[in-house]
Design an enzyme around this catalytic site. Structure first.
Site, PDB file in Angstrom:
ATOM      1  N   SER A 144      25.606  51.995  10.142  1.00  0.00           N
ATOM      2  CA  SER A 144      25.048  51.810  11.481  1.00  0.00           C
ATOM      3  C   SER A 144      24.725  53.151  12.147  1.00  0.00           C
ATOM      4  O   SER A 144      23.891  53.898  11.657  1.00  0.00           O
ATOM      5  CB  SER A 144      26.016  50.963  12.315  1.00  0.00           C
ATOM      6  OG  SER A 144      25.408  50.487  13.484  1.00  0.00           O
ATOM      7  N   ASP A 151      16.276  63.554   6.856  1.00  0.00           N
ATOM      8  CA  ASP A 151      14.808  63.516   6.914  1.00  0.00           C
ATOM      9  C   ASP A 151      14.223  64.765   7.567  1.00  0.00           C
ATOM     10  O   ASP A 151      13.099  65.169   7.239  1.00  0.00           O
ATOM     11  CB  ASP A 151      14.334  62.278   7.675  1.00  0.00           C
ATOM     12  CG  ASP A 151      14.403  61.015   6.834  1.00  0.00           C
ATOM     13  OD1 ASP A 151      14.909  61.081   5.700  1.00  0.00           O
ATOM     14  OD2 ASP A 151      13.957  59.950   7.317  1.00  0.00           O
ATOM     15  N   LYS A 162      23.151  49.204   7.232  1.00  0.00           N
ATOM     16  CA  LYS A 162      22.995  48.349   8.417  1.00  0.00           C
ATOM     17  C   LYS A 162      21.934  48.977   9.310  1.00  0.00           C
ATOM     18  O   LYS A 162      22.171  49.972   9.970  1.00  0.00           O
ATOM     19  CB  LYS A 162      24.307  48.195   9.184  1.00  0.00           C
ATOM     20  CG  LYS A 162      24.188  47.306  10.421  1.00  0.00           C
ATOM     21  CD  LYS A 162      25.530  47.147  11.122  1.00  0.00           C
ATOM     22  CE  LYS A 162      25.397  46.254  12.351  1.00  0.00           C
ATOM     23  NZ  LYS A 162      24.696  46.923  13.461  1.00  0.00           N
TER      24      LYS A 162
END
Length: 421
Positions: free
Chosen positions: A309, A320, A334
């Site tokens: 999460s 990224d 999740k």
């Protein structure tokens, strides 16, 4: 063409008016129990992420429910739970008053019980996301992906997450017996756990001095209301002590408050997107770095199957943007965001209101994030975490030491690492 659209729209409006008039009581005629159901239905109607409501007629569900007498509060709760079950979304759930208060306490910093974060797997089994650091569940050896088959002899099949959590909570000093199927070897055993007060200070920080490098080690166990301030303090203290590089340990961190995840990402990122959220209309919203980074020292993030999460939002943002290298195992997966909504009797709803994507527009729901450097790990004792006995931690130390010795940093201070895995 415009007239045709107008009349079709008018016909639909008239149909809804007559359906409401003949099929359900007016708002003024609703009983308190029907009003409670109607409030819950309205929240879902406005906020739920899937505008098709799992491909069903949401107005018809309301109409059928309000035709029932709903004679007491338990029947109202049952009707709400039946409505939510039709969405086939284990994260959208009803919370009776006591459970709703407990959930709010959990995110604010304190609770009593065994100290487990749990989820439903695709077969409806209660599954451990992660034990809370320092909790009785951690001391008992429970691990991510373990299944809870019974609680005090009661099968967990058919229990909601909150019903299971409620049965594991209790007074300090009392015992609960969990029947566990271990993920590692599929063995089954009964484990007696004594409930205790769970400390939710979410940060452990320490300067780790090695032969070649001073590493600021920060373990973040939960994204609660205290998390951002505690991580800020940890970074500032470690900078003052001369940290050359950092390890951010998100292993077994089941998530928590979305805003805390975003704010903590801003402590590490100078620029770039942190996360994209996608609402029911498919509209993207983004959260960006705000040039509030506290350090540009090299960073490795430790992740595992219990990283979920908000932890995955943070890990994905750092990966990224090229700010950090991820080491460990694939994360939980999740990719849904819930909001809490109050009902007038003190109960509440947790409702999935959006999906999220990483800065590179990766949807990681049920997929997880694969680390740059995969390092398997058997179970560790609490005392072995972040020591030479911890191979994921040791891999991070080796990567950072190599980087500092080579002096190979980008102009922004971000690490350049060649990953071969």
């Amino acid at each position: 063409m415009s007239k045709r659209v107008f009349w079709v729209g008018l016909l639909l409006l008239v149909q809804l008016v007559f359906t409401s008039f003949w099929g359900t009581p007016s708002a003024a005629a609703l009983t308190d129990e029907q009003k409670l159901f109607n409030q819950a239905w309205g929240i879902l109607n406005r906020a739920y992420v899937d505008e098709s409501f799992n491909h069903q007629n949401w107005w018809l569900i309301r109409q059928k429910a309000l035709k029932k007498p709903l004679r007491d509060r338990e029947e109202s709760y049952g009707a709400i739970q039946e409505m939510l079950a039709s969405l086939d979304d284990p994260f959208t759930r009803f919370l009776p008053p006591e459970q709703y208060r407990s959930l709010r306490v959990n995110t604010s910093g304190e609770l009593t019980g065994v100290g487990l974060q749990i989820a439903l797997d695709e077969q409806g089994n209660i599954e451990v996301i992660a034990p809370i650091s320092g909790s009785p569940a951690e001391a008992a050896g429970l691990q991510p992906r373990d299944r809870i088959l019974q609680i005090d002899g009661l099968s967990t099949l058919g229990l909601s997450l909150d019903e299971a959590a409620q049965r594991m909570r209790g007074k300090v000093g009392t015992t609960v017996i969990l029947t566990i199927q271990h993920y590692s070897d599929q063995s089954i055993e009964d484990i007696a756990i004594v409930r205790d007060r769970i400390e939710l200070n979410p940060v452990v920080a320490e300067l780790k001095a090695t032969e070649n490098i001073n590493v600021g080690y920060i373990r973040l166990t939960q994204f609660n209301a205290n998390a951002t301030a505690e991580v800020t303090k940890a970074i500032n203290d470690l900078e003052a002590k001369g940290a050359d590089a950092y390890i951010l340990d998100l292993r077994n961190n089941p998530g928590g408050l979305l805003q805390a995840g975003i704010e903590i990402a801003r402590l590490w990122l100078k620029e770039g997107a942190i996360v994209y959220t996608v609402n029911r209309q498919g509209i993207l919203d983004s959260f960006e770095a705000t040039e509030t980074e506290l350090t540009d020292d090299p960073l490795v993030v430790l992740v595992n199957q219990g990283t979920a999460s908000a932890s995955e939002i943070l890990a994905g943002a750092l990966q990224d943007n090229g700010r950090a290298v991820l080491v460990g195992e694939k994360t939980f997966g999740k990719g849904l965001i819930q909001s809490l909504f109050d009902l007038f009797d003190g109960s509440g709803l947790a409702v999935t209101v959006a999906k999220y994507e990483t800065p590179n527009h990766r949807d990681i729901h049920k997929l997880g994030i694969t680390p740059d450097y995969v390092v398997p790990l058997d179970a560790l004792t609490r005392q072995q975490v972040a020591t030479a006995a911890d191979p994921q931690y040791q891999a991070a130390i080796d990567l950072l030491a190599k980087q500092v010795m080579l002096g190979d940093r980008a102009s922004s201070g971000r690490m350049r690492l060649s990953i071969a895995n």
